[in-house]
Write a protein that holds these residues in place. Structure first.
Motif, PDB file in Angstrom:
ATOM      1  N   UNK A 161      52.067  38.264  37.033  1.00  0.00           N
ATOM      2  CA  UNK A 161      51.800  36.845  36.761  1.00  0.00           C
ATOM      3  C   UNK A 161      50.380  36.489  37.184  1.00  0.00           C
ATOM      4  N   UNK A 162      49.982  36.959  38.357  1.00  0.00           N
ATOM      5  CA  UNK A 162      48.646  36.636  38.854  1.00  0.00           C
ATOM      6  C   UNK A 162      47.568  37.261  37.978  1.00  0.00           C
ATOM      7  N   UNK A 163      47.793  38.489  37.511  1.00  0.00           N
ATOM      8  CA  UNK A 163      46.821  39.147  36.642  1.00  0.00           C
ATOM      9  C   UNK A 163      46.619  38.342  35.364  1.00  0.00           C
ATOM     10  N   UNK A 164      47.727  37.942  34.730  1.00  0.00           N
ATOM     11  CA  UNK A 164      47.628  37.234  33.463  1.00  0.00           C
ATOM     12  C   UNK A 164      47.009  35.850  33.629  1.00  0.00           C
ATOM     13  N   UNK A 165      47.382  35.155  34.684  1.00  0.00           N
ATOM     14  CA  UNK A 165      46.777  33.844  34.936  1.00  0.00           C
ATOM     15  C   UNK A 165      45.286  34.003  35.226  1.00  0.00           C
ATOM     16  N   UNK A 166      44.920  35.093  35.910  1.00  0.00           N
ATOM     17  CA  UNK A 166      43.504  35.345  36.143  1.00  0.00           C
ATOM     18  C   UNK A 166      42.736  35.491  34.845  1.00  0.00           C
ATOM     19  N   UNK A 167      43.285  36.266  33.901  1.00  0.00           N
ATOM     20  CA  UNK A 167      42.632  36.424  32.605  1.00  0.00           C
ATOM     21  C   UNK A 167      42.475  35.082  31.900  1.00  0.00           C
ATOM     22  N   UNK A 168      43.492  34.259  31.966  1.00  0.00           N
ATOM     23  CA  UNK A 168      43.482  32.998  31.225  1.00  0.00           C
ATOM     24  C   UNK A 168      42.585  31.943  31.873  1.00  0.00           C
ATOM     25  N   UNK A 169      42.609  31.876  33.224  1.00  0.00           N
ATOM     26  CA  UNK A 169      42.104  30.678  33.876  1.00  0.00           C
ATOM     27  C   UNK A 169      40.949  30.896  34.854  1.00  0.00           C
ATOM     28  N   UNK A 170      40.620  32.121  35.212  1.00  0.00           N
ATOM     29  CA  UNK A 170      39.660  32.356  36.290  1.00  0.00           C
ATOM     30  C   UNK A 170      38.508  33.219  35.805  1.00  0.00           C
ATOM     31  N   UNK A 171      37.269  32.809  36.148  1.00  0.00           N
ATOM     32  CA  UNK A 171      36.111  33.610  35.810  1.00  0.00           C
ATOM     33  C   UNK A 171      36.000  34.780  36.792  1.00  0.00           C
ATOM     34  N   UNK A 172      35.691  35.986  36.326  1.00  0.00           N
ATOM     35  CA  UNK A 172      35.545  37.121  37.248  1.00  0.00           C
ATOM     36  C   UNK A 172      34.272  37.007  38.076  1.00  0.00           C
ATOM     37  N   UNK A 173      34.292  37.656  39.214  1.00  0.00           N
ATOM     38  CA  UNK A 173      33.081  37.706  40.038  1.00  0.00           C
ATOM     39  C   UNK A 173      32.049  38.610  39.365  1.00  0.00           C
ATOM     40  N   UNK A 174      30.757  38.297  39.478  1.00  0.00           N
ATOM     41  CA  UNK A 174      29.734  39.187  38.906  1.00  0.00           C
ATOM     42  C   UNK A 174      29.877  40.601  39.462  1.00  0.00           C
ATOM     43  N   UNK A 175      29.599  41.586  38.630  1.00  0.00           N
ATOM     44  CA  UNK A 175      29.774  42.982  39.036  1.00  0.00           C
ATOM     45  C   UNK A 175      28.875  43.353  40.204  1.00  0.00           C
ATOM     46  N   UNK A 176      27.688  42.749  40.242  1.00  0.00           N
ATOM     47  CA  UNK A 176      26.717  43.129  41.282  1.00  0.00           C
ATOM     48  C   UNK A 176      27.115  42.618  42.664  1.00  0.00           C
ATOM     49  N   UNK A 177      28.105  41.710  42.739  1.00  0.00           N
ATOM     50  CA  UNK A 177      28.637  41.341  44.056  1.00  0.00           C
ATOM     51  C   UNK A 177      29.497  42.472  44.623  1.00  0.00           C
ATOM     52  N   UNK A 178      29.973  43.355  43.750  1.00  0.00           N
ATOM     53  CA  UNK A 178      30.710  44.538  44.190  1.00  0.00           C
ATOM     54  C   UNK A 178      29.776  45.739  44.382  1.00  0.00           C
ATOM     55  N   UNK A 179      28.737  45.807  43.536  1.00  0.00           N
ATOM     56  CA  UNK A 179      27.894  47.012  43.500  1.00  0.00           C
ATOM     57  C   UNK A 179      26.477  46.597  43.126  1.00  0.00           C
ATOM     58  N   UNK A 180      25.636  46.481  44.123  1.00  0.00           N
ATOM     59  CA  UNK A 180      24.313  45.877  43.937  1.00  0.00           C
ATOM     60  C   UNK A 180      23.402  46.703  43.048  1.00  0.00           C
ATOM     61  N   UNK A 181      23.633  48.047  42.964  1.00  0.00           N
ATOM     62  CA  UNK A 181      22.699  48.880  42.196  1.00  0.00           C
ATOM     63  C   UNK A 181      22.901  48.793  40.694  1.00  0.00           C
TER      64      UNK A 181
END
Length: 748
Positions: free
Chosen positions: A227-247
């Motif tokens: 449920x959380x995965x699907x609601x995330x796809x529908x309603x939440x913007x993902x964090x920028x990739x570079x916040x996980x991996x700066x390079x």
């Protein structure tokens, strides 16, 4: 076939290299050409499986073969041959020497892949998708396991098992049904999740999820709860990739976030546009290309409690698995059985004939293979239900339940899961009493094995309450709903989606008990909570707001009801589309509210447009088209256009009688409307005949004390009074009053 391991005297099966829900993939040798190939075999469903569903699966497999065989691109797996051998459909493909992206991540201990590899994979997949999209083909299930990187660095897209030809809408609707979301939750686009229109830009979103994962080590919404995965796809913007991996390069971060835009219009125009962006970005230059839309950043995904279940629109969906290995809890298959293995094992007739299973001490431990087969058949039953084939789904679930009970015991969670689905199919096919018995049985079994407050136990009890309401046993339903709600609030909290769903159902049931103020307050609170947690336009929020509007109407607060229905209609039109059945239903209720407020001219215009839309969507004889025509006729009468109103009522009544039957409630409502028109035109003798027909039918079907039967007799008495037959009218009024006084008041 299991003895010779040879297909069509040509393809010799050597090693099982993959297994999925639809079948198996084998390494094989083409005896005619002396080369090694991969052979994909469609799993037979067994003699107990519904033949119509089997035909759908076969048609889908043949479709896959024709689609895949037509593709000629270095980035797409080559298909050499396909056919059928001894009831098993097979597809012969090139044998790939490499690892899929899921395996590459596992090999790397879930660390992200090197940046140059990630960018190269992105460019190659974009190139392959650009080609397939030009052929009118949408993959619909792009994920790491379906993308291979060969030993020489070539990247190939595999498995067009649920691909579709974009121009062949009729074929697709037969296979997937309207509004059925297909795919893997961690990689599904928002439009797939909502059952909306899917085109090539859905593949681009899925590719964005894949690239996010191989670049950062985790998908954009890395949650274990579906449920959380699907609601995330529908309603939440993902964090920028570079916040996980700066390079990671800045251009790549921007490209992936553009792919993950919530609406197709905000994504790159096509895969060719995407590839150009990547090529320009790899040169180190700033790409001079038109933007695809503004990417708005939002807070991270909110915390979701463990065990939180899916909303209604994704019932029975699980998270599947990310790029992290085999399905949890499933032992590796025993490859020694050959191609067919458990597929050709005869069904245990003890389980199908209903004979009692052996006592627990004598029950042999079932093999993992057998449990896997039963799980696949259970999934096939769920798919039949999603396609609307409830009778066939029930047959599948009954067979699986019998075998699971024999193998695992009556209170095993898998057995009870099958029995729960049996209850669900019985409810959907109008067998409410049988469904109630099944849900009660499941609830008792789950309470014994899982405990009274376990979410699965509560789910079975809640379905039992729903069926009680369908049976008109609203007071009993109220008691069950109240107990389940107390348990859910105690164990899950007041804002958990399942708690809110129970409160919604309780509010609905309160209105049926006549407790309208209580119903209104509870529905209003649920709508507010769902709006806060899910969003104002979420389907669950709008369902509850619809219930708020309905209760306001019953309270006579039609101005507020109209406003609420208009909000629902506008929101549904924006999120589901103007022609979606839920949107059209809300528009119908807007018309009801306008009529109640004396704004019949506006209501008439609305119903004329609604009749046109319903006719286009469902046809002139569709029950919803006829309901809209009925509303049109009622408002013609309110505007004193009685000749037109009578003509409309007669036409609708005639079609309803032919389509629904002479005693259907909607037919009787139309027949009464005919009598109303006759009365207003002064034709009281004709009206009396029609009123008596309606009253007799309702008494026969509902009983003489039913409110609808009493209303019909009251209409008859009024007609007698208009004809000057006052003595008969007075006697009939007395009979109606006596029957009404004998009715019990609704419980409070």
């Amino acid at each position: 076939m299991a003895d010779t391991r040879l297909i069509q005297s040509r393809y010799r099966l050597l090693d099982l290299i993959g297994r999925g829900g639809m079948g198996e993939v084998w390494r094989a040798r083409d005896e005619s050409l002396g080369r090694h190939v991969a052979v994909k075999c469609l799993k037979p469903m067994g003699p107990q499986q519904d033949q119509s569903f089997t035909r759908v699966l076969r048609e889908r497999f043949r479709r896959e073969a024709r689609v895949a065989a037509a593709l000629q691109h270095r980035g797409v797996t080559v298909v050499h041959d396909f056919g059928e051998h001894e009831g098993v459909l097979y597809l012969v493909m090139e044998l790939l020497d490499g690892r899929n992206l899921s395996q590459l991540l596992e090999d790397n201990k879930q660390h992200p892949l090197p940046v140059p590899d990630v960018v190269d994979i992105a460019e190659q997949v974009a190139d392959a998708l650009g080609y397939t999209h030009q052929q009118g083909i949408v993959h619909r299930d792009l994920k790491p396991a379906n993308i291979m990187r060969l030993a020489d660095g070539t990247v190939k897209i595999c498995d067009f098992g649920i691909a579709r030809l974009g121009h062949d809408i009729g074929f697709t609707s037969r296979l997937t049904g309207t509004g059925i979301a297909m795919g893997t939750p961690h990689y599904m686009s928002p439009e797939q999740i909502s059952g909306g229109q899917v085109d090539h830009r859905s593949d681009l979103y899925s590719l964005g999820c894949v690239l996010y994962e191989i670049a950062t080590g985790a998908p954009p919404f890395d949650l274990d709860d579906a449920w959380a995965v699907l609601v995330g796809h529908r309603d939440t913007q993902p964090r920028p990739l570079r916040t996980h991996r700066a390079e990671l390069p800045g251009f790549f971060d921007r490209v992936v976030l553009e792919l993950l835009a919530k609406t197709p219009e905000e994504r790159p125009v096509d895969a060719g546009d995407l590839r150009r962006r990547i090529i320009v970005g790899r040169t180190g230059e700033q790409p001079h290309l038109p933007p695809t839309g503004q990417v708005r950043l939002a807070p991270p995904v909110p915390v979701v409690l463990p065990g939180q279940q899916l909303p209604a629109w994704t019932r029975s969906m699980t998270t599947g698995h990310k790029a992290t290995g085999t399905r949890p809890g499933l032992a590796p298959p025993d490859y020694s059985a050959g191609l067919t293995g458990e597929w050709t094992t005869g069904t245990d007739r003890r389980g199908l004939t209903g004979e009692p299973p052996p006592v627990a001490a004598e029950r042999p431990t079932p093999s993992p293979e057998r449990l896997s087969v039963l799980a696949d058949r259970h999934s096939a039953g769920l798919n039949l239900g999603r396609l609307g084939h409830w009778e066939e789904a029930g047959e599948v679930h009954r067979a699986v339940a019998a075998e699971r009970e024999h193998a695992l015991g009556p209170d095993h969670p898998d057995t009870l899961a099958s029995r729960y689905e049996i209850g669900f199919t019985l409810s959907r096919t109008g067998r409410a009493s049988d469904a109630l018995r099944e849900f009660d049985r499941v609830a008792r079994g789950r309470e014994r094995s899982l405990g009274p407050d376990h979410p699965d136990t509560l789910a079975a009890r809640q379905e039992a309450a729903y069926v009680l309401g369908r049976l008109g046993r609203h007071f009993e339903a109220h008691q069950v709903y109240a107990e389940v709600l107390a348990s859910r609030e105690r164990s899950m909290g007041p804002d958990h989606p399942d708690t809110l769903r129970c409160r919604h159902n309780l509010a609905f049931n309160l209105s049926r008990l006549g407790r309208l103020e209580d119903s209104y307050r509870m529905a209003r609170d649920v709508a507010s909570a769902r709006s806060r947690l899910l969003g104002a336009d979420h389907p669950d929020t709008l369902v509850t707001l619809y219930e708020v509007a309905y209760t306001l109407g019953r309270l006579g607060r039609w101005t507020e009801a109209l406003q609420a229905y208009q909000e629902v209609a506008k929101a549904r039109s924006g999120s589901l589309g103007a022609d979606h059945s839920d949107t059209l239903s809300a528009r119908y209720e807007v018309g009801i509210s306008l009529g109640r407020l004396g704004r019949s001219t506006e209501a008439l215009e609305l119903y004329r447009a609604l009749v046109e839309d319903r006719t286009r969507v469902g046809g002139p004889a569709d029950p919803e088209t006829l309901r809209a025509r009925h509303g049109l006729g009622v408002n013609l009468g309110r505007l004193a256009r009685w000749e037109e109103a009578l003509t409309e009522a007669r036409d609708v009544c005639a079609i309803r009688e032919r389509v629904l039957g002479p005693d259907h409630p909607d037919t009787l409502v139309s027949r009464r409307e005919v009598a109303v028109g006759l009365g207003w035109l002064g034709r009281w003798a004709d009206a009396l005949t029609v009123y008596r027909t309606v009253a007799a039918a309702r008494e026969r079907l509902l009983g003489p004390g039913h409110p609808d039967a009493l209303a019909a007799r009251n209409d008859e008495a009024h007609c007698l009074e208009q004809l000057g037959r006052g003595t008969e009218a007075a006697e009939l009024y007395r009979q109606v009053a006596a029957l009404r006084s004998g009715q019990q008041a609704p419980p409070h």
